[in-house]
Design a protein around this motif. Structure first.
Motif, PDB file in Angstrom:
ATOM      1  N   TYR A   3       0.856  -1.041  -0.467  1.00 33.78           N
ATOM      2  CA  TYR A   3      -0.226  -0.616   0.172  1.00 33.78           C
ATOM      3  C   TYR A   3       0.853   1.423   0.122  1.00 33.78           C
ATOM      4  O   TYR A   3       1.504   1.336   0.210  1.00 33.78           O
ATOM      5  CB  TYR A   3      -1.287  -0.090   1.205  1.00 33.78           C
ATOM      6  CG  TYR A   3      -2.174  -1.606   0.697  1.00 33.78           C
ATOM      7  CD1 TYR A   3      -3.109  -1.158   0.188  1.00 33.78           C
ATOM      8  CD2 TYR A   3      -1.938  -2.482   1.588  1.00 33.78           C
ATOM      9  CE1 TYR A   3      -4.031  -1.146   0.430  1.00 33.78           C
ATOM     10  CE2 TYR A   3      -2.626  -3.551   1.023  1.00 33.78           C
ATOM     11  CZ  TYR A   3      -3.909  -3.240   1.399  1.00 33.78           C
ATOM     12  OH  TYR A   3      -4.755  -4.199   0.686  1.00 33.78           O
ATOM     13  N   THR A 100      -5.600   6.231   1.041  1.00 36.99           N
ATOM     14  CA  THR A 100      -4.698   5.508   0.059  1.00 36.99           C
ATOM     15  C   THR A 100      -4.892   7.019  -1.126  1.00 36.99           C
ATOM     16  O   THR A 100      -4.104   7.163  -1.994  1.00 36.99           O
ATOM     17  CB  THR A 100      -5.533   4.155  -0.887  1.00 36.99           C
ATOM     18  OG1 THR A 100      -6.540   4.505  -0.259  1.00 36.99           O
ATOM     19  CG2 THR A 100      -5.112   3.451   0.272  1.00 36.99           C
ATOM     20  N   SER A 245      -9.360   0.692  -2.067  1.00 33.30           N
ATOM     21  CA  SER A 245      -8.343   0.608  -1.418  1.00 33.30           C
ATOM     22  C   SER A 245      -7.247   0.790  -3.414  1.00 33.30           C
ATOM     23  O   SER A 245      -7.983   0.561  -4.990  1.00 33.30           O
ATOM     24  CB  SER A 245      -7.997  -0.335  -1.002  1.00 33.30           C
ATOM     25  OG  SER A 245      -7.216  -1.086  -1.706  1.00 33.30           O
TER      26      SER A 245
END
Length: 286
Positions: A3, A100, A245
């Motif tokens: 991420y 994000t 995400s």
């Protein structure tokens, strides 16, 4: 696969390690110069821990790095509020932006180039306000009007990267479905197509249409973005968007695969000139 925050830490740490090596310093010597324990330098370089902008400045000074653009980029990756003079404007929208998305904007604001395949909607950097509003309303059902307004403001503010000095270089391949999908109604869609034609004439924008007649292609698995940076290719990253995400691919083999995929898509797509004529034809109903 990581991420956004993890990728930023790892890439920042790797770049700082490269700069330390170029300055002919060991991690112990670097730590001595800035008054730290060697373990702190190691944790930063491996991405095991975050690093404050002030600490990045200390290291860059210790390594004799005077490249202004590189310093700005590394400070931005560290979360600098000023980014070497550039205010991170998106912080004002923390209440409506998921982490994000903030990571994506942070990378986008510092990138020198962006290559993107879009299969469903017009790229955010090329959307008109009405189109952006329709997309936002459809993507996040039940969202209050004020939050939709804020997200549209963010979308439009992001477009400043195309007008910077120097501007970001944007290369986009649009599946034909992007142009055929009537977002917001026929009037809004026509204005959006006209805007695409205008944007495609900018020297920093390369726009290509991938027609249905191209058949199955490598992009059918979904859209993606490749960010590249002027100061160093070691910070380049691929971003894959999902419903809730985003995933960031940083490995060299992943980057190589997506760059090759994008190059192949450009070959199968219409030329920039033919793409411009095609979009103009759709806009006028010709």
């Amino acid at each position: 696969m990581q991420y956004g925050p993890a990728v930023r830490r790892r890439k920042l740490g790797a770049e700082l390690r490269v700069l330390r090596t170029r300055s002919a310093l060991t991690s112990i010597e670097a730590a001595d110069r800035v008054g730290w324990h060697q373990s702190k330098v190691s944790r930063i370089e491996t991405g095991a821990s975050g690093v404050k902008p002030a600490d990045v400045r200390k290291l860059l000074d210790a390594y004799g790095v005077d490249d202004t653009e590189l310093r700005e980029l590394l400070l931005a990756l560290a979360g600098s509020e000023d980014g070497g003079g550039r205010h991170n404007w998106w912080h004002a929208y923390r209440g409506v932006l998921p982490p994000t998305y903030r990571d994506f904007i942070s990378l986008e604001s510092q990138a020198g180039g962006m290559r993107t395949l879009e299969t469903s909607v017009v790229p955010g950097l090329l959307q008109i306000p009405e189109y952006a509003r329709a997309v936002t309303r459809a993507a996040v059902e039940g969202l209050e009007d004020d939050k939709i307004d804020a997200l549209v403001e963010v979308r439009l503010a992001r477009q400043e990267v195309l007008r910077g000095s120097p501007p970001m270089r944007l290369s986009a391949v649009l599946d034909e479905g992007v142009l055929r999908r009537e977002v917001g109604g026929p009037e809004i869609m026509t204005r959006q197509l006209v805007h695409l034609v205008e944007a495609a004439r900018l020297p920093q924008v390369r726009l290509q249409v991938l027609p249905f007649t191209a058949g199955a292609h490598i992009g059918v698995t979904g859209p993606f973005v490749i960010f590249s940076f002027r100061s160093t290719s070691d910070l380049d990253v691929v971003v894959l968007d999902h419903l809730t995400s985003s995933l960031y691919l940083e490995r060299k083999e992943d980057l190589k695969a997506y760059v090759e995929a994008f190059n192949a898509l450009q070959i199968h797509a219409l030329s920039p000139e033919d793409s411009l004529d095609y979009i103009a034809g759709l806009a006028t109903g010709a």
